[in-house]
Design a protein around this motif. Structure first.
Motif, mmCIF file in Angstrom:
data_model
loop_
_atom_site.group_PDB
_atom_site.id
_atom_site.type_symbol
_atom_site.label_atom_id
_atom_site.label_comp_id
_atom_site.label_asym_id
_atom_site.label_seq_id
_atom_site.Cartn_x
_atom_site.Cartn_y
_atom_site.Cartn_z
ATOM 1 N N ARG A 152 0.969 -1.161 -0.074
ATOM 2 C CA ARG A 152 -0.092 -0.051 0.050
ATOM 3 C C ARG A 152 0.962 1.388 0.050
ATOM 4 O O ARG A 152 0.995 1.921 -1.044
ATOM 5 C CB ARG A 152 -0.869 -0.165 1.224
ATOM 6 N N ARG A 153 1.422 1.418 1.093
ATOM 7 C CA ARG A 153 2.424 2.765 1.058
ATOM 8 C C ARG A 153 3.612 2.529 0.382
ATOM 9 O O ARG A 153 4.361 1.481 0.593
ATOM 10 C CB ARG A 153 2.758 3.123 2.607
ATOM 11 N N VAL A 154 3.821 3.589 -0.492
ATOM 12 C CA VAL A 154 5.244 3.560 -1.110
ATOM 13 C C VAL A 154 6.350 4.105 -0.308
ATOM 14 O O VAL A 154 6.087 5.176 0.163
ATOM 15 C CB VAL A 154 5.067 4.342 -2.245
ATOM 16 N N THR A 155 7.503 3.495 -0.232
ATOM 17 C CA THR A 155 8.478 3.714 0.821
ATOM 18 C C THR A 155 9.897 3.812 0.034
ATOM 19 O O THR A 155 10.815 4.156 0.521
ATOM 20 C CB THR A 155 8.567 2.633 1.853
ATOM 21 N N GLY A 156 9.833 3.991 -1.528
ATOM 22 C CA GLY A 156 10.851 4.240 -2.040
ATOM 23 C C GLY A 156 10.761 3.711 -3.504
ATOM 24 O O GLY A 156 9.814 3.210 -4.064
ATOM 25 N N VAL A 157 12.012 3.478 -4.250
ATOM 26 C CA VAL A 157 12.198 3.129 -5.597
ATOM 27 C C VAL A 157 13.295 2.089 -5.756
ATOM 28 O O VAL A 157 14.066 2.381 -4.848
ATOM 29 C CB VAL A 157 12.230 4.045 -6.825
ATOM 30 N N LEU A 158 13.229 1.065 -6.604
ATOM 31 C CA LEU A 158 14.298 0.275 -7.001
ATOM 32 C C LEU A 158 14.765 0.833 -8.344
ATOM 33 O O LEU A 158 13.973 1.111 -9.121
ATOM 34 C CB LEU A 158 13.784 -1.070 -7.110
ATOM 35 N N ALA A 159 15.966 1.210 -8.625
ATOM 36 C CA ALA A 159 16.742 2.079 -9.571
ATOM 37 C C ALA A 159 17.988 0.983 -9.931
ATOM 38 O O ALA A 159 18.391 0.037 -9.250
ATOM 39 C CB ALA A 159 16.949 3.146 -9.275
ATOM 40 N N THR A 160 18.319 1.227 -11.407
ATOM 41 C CA THR A 160 19.532 0.763 -11.916
ATOM 42 C C THR A 160 20.313 2.009 -12.246
ATOM 43 O O THR A 160 20.158 2.749 -12.834
ATOM 44 C CB THR A 160 19.169 -0.086 -13.063
ATOM 45 N N GLY A 161 21.770 1.812 -11.289
ATOM 46 C CA GLY A 161 22.606 2.915 -11.702
ATOM 47 C C GLY A 161 23.947 2.492 -12.226
ATOM 48 O O GLY A 161 23.962 1.457 -12.543
ATOM 49 N N PRO A 162 24.721 3.519 -12.458
ATOM 50 C CA PRO A 162 26.098 2.994 -13.183
ATOM 51 C C PRO A 162 26.738 1.813 -12.280
ATOM 52 O O PRO A 162 27.601 1.204 -13.075
ATOM 53 C CB PRO A 162 27.056 4.357 -12.973
ATOM 54 N N ASP A 163 26.511 1.653 -11.070
ATOM 55 C CA ASP A 163 27.197 0.742 -10.335
ATOM 56 C C ASP A 163 26.268 -0.376 -10.019
ATOM 57 O O ASP A 163 26.711 -1.427 -9.095
ATOM 58 C CB ASP A 163 27.682 1.232 -9.156
#
Length: 432
Positions: A152-163
């Motif tokens: 339910r509550r969004v607590t952040g994001v999963l991302a793909t970065g340079p590392d």
């Protein structure tokens, strides 16, 4: 205060804990990040590209945005960058030049419009944002999905970065990633698409040696050709029926050149510089908006909440206005909140709802104006007798001053201009 330092465990992705995670490094995202960091909030802005250098993005900085920069004490530094200042917006209708917008009627020192490549504007904002210790911008970092608590509550994001993969945890996640927003799609928030009968083909042409006064566009009974002046060239726009790009290809580049010159004859000496269809970039015009801009832990702003048409060039400025309203309302709630809002969650949710209530009416009003303008453009344009007879000239001279003032207010400042609150802008900056 929450730390914005990335931590990597041996078994999983790097983790960043901040008060606010902003996805999207466009005008809404970078401005909001700067404002929040200025107010003492720990912010991470994620931008999937490595720089801001992308052509044919909105590049009109309206008086409302100049006013915001003025309130932050950044206006004068901003105006040292290469730009074109415009005090009126002229159009040539069937060979007759008219001035439907006169920003001088706004009065004050921000009564003009600035034309500047968006990448220069974003570089400027980011440079000043980095002066605040709470601001962190991660380029080449692509947010791919939401992190939720109990679904339910969004607590952040999963991302793909340079590392590699990274998790960004925050009390509030802001989707500012544009009309093709990944976060909006992942949120499940319903939207309404109002359709648009037109698309715009963007390209560049050099300015001819014998150039007329700066003109927003040329319109006749057949089409609209935009001629936005830049340093040494025009950013051109050819308005076509929705889905008509394939038909343009079928007719060939010669037909495109002929269409341009028929409506804007002064371009005849330079239209030959259009040598390949690869120079043409299609903007599929959209007008849509979310019915609800937020869910617990997530807020959408800018084009992620309401895709605007390029009509009147207001998209960048509405995005900035969203950012200012968001910072004004939420900065005190986010400061020191960390990755878990805890007892502040209800207040944050109420703050997000307030942002939507404040910003929805001007968005709704401007989109209605844009839809009406599309119908005029799609209905074979506007036709005036050429030359104008004496009765038409008298009528035009009587009506035009009223139109100029109303249009300047609507386009230059918007239906509800936002001002940076004292707790965000600080006590030493200008406010008029």
């Amino acid at each position: 205060m929450a730390s914005s330092r990335a931590k990597r465990s041996k078994a999983g992705p790097a983790r960043i804990d901040v008060d606010c995670c902003i996805v999207g490094g466009g005008p809404a995202g970078v401005m909001l990040g700067m404002l929040l960091a200025r107010a003492g909030v720990q912010v991470a802005v994620l931008e999937k590209h490595g720089d801001f250098l992308r052509d044919f993005r909105g590049d009109t900085i309206h008086p409302s945005t100049l006013q915001v920069l003025d309130e932050l004490g950044l206006r004068d530094a901003f105006l040292t960058l290469p730009h074109t200042s415009v005090s009126t917006l002229d159009a040539v209708v069937d060979g007759t030049r008219i001035t439907p917008v006169d920003f001088d009627s706004l009065h004050g020192r921000n009564d003009f419009l600035v034309l500047m490549p968006q990448w220069d504007f974003l570089d400027f904002l980011a440079e000043h944002a980095h002066a605040y210790p709470g601001f962190r911008m991660r380029m080449n970092t692509d947010a791919t999905q939401l992190i939720t608590e109990d679904s339910r509550r969004v607590t952040g994001v999963l991302a793909t970065g340079p590392d590699g993969p990274v998790e960004v945890h925050a009390a509030l996640t802001v989707a500012a990633d544009g009309r093709d927003s990944v976060l909006r799609a992942a949120s499940g928030l319903p939207s309404t698409d109002f359709g648009a009968p037109i698309d715009v083909v963007w390209f560049r042409l050099p300015q001819p040696a014998d150039r007329p006064p700066d003109t927003l566009g040329y319109i006749d009974e057949h089409r609209l050709v935009l001629t936005i002046p830049r340093e040494g060239y025009y950013q051109m726009g050819l308005v076509i029926p929705k889905g008509g790009f394939d038909e343009l290809h079928r007719k060939g580049l010669d037909a495109v050149r002929v269409a341009i010159v028929e409506t804007a004859p002064f371009l005849r000496p330079v239209v030959g510089e259009l040598k390949s269809f690869s120079q043409l970039k299609l903007l599929s015009v959209q007008i849509n908006r979310l019915e609800t801009w937020w869910r617990p832990g997530l807020l959408c702003i800018g084009d992620a909440a309401h895709a605007m048409s390029p009509a009147f060039g207001v998209g960048v400025n509405f995005a900035i206005q969203d950012a200012v309203a968001t910072a004004n309302r939420l900065a005190p709630l986010l400061r020191g909140a960390g990755p878990v809002a805890g007892a502040r969650s209800p207040d944050l949710d109420a703050g997000c709802a307030w942002v939507q209530r404040r910003r929805m009416p001007p968005v709704r009003a401007m989109q209605a104006v844009q839809l009406a303008a599309h119908q005029v453009i799609n209905g074979a344009g506007v036709q005036l007798p050429t030359p104008l007879g004496e009765p038409q000239r008298i009528l035009l001279s009587a009506v035009l001053p009223v139109v100029q003032r109303l249009a300047a207010r609507m386009i230059g400042r918007g239906f509800r201009p936002e001002h940076v609150a004292p707790h965000v802008r600080g006590a030493t900056t200008r406010f008029r």
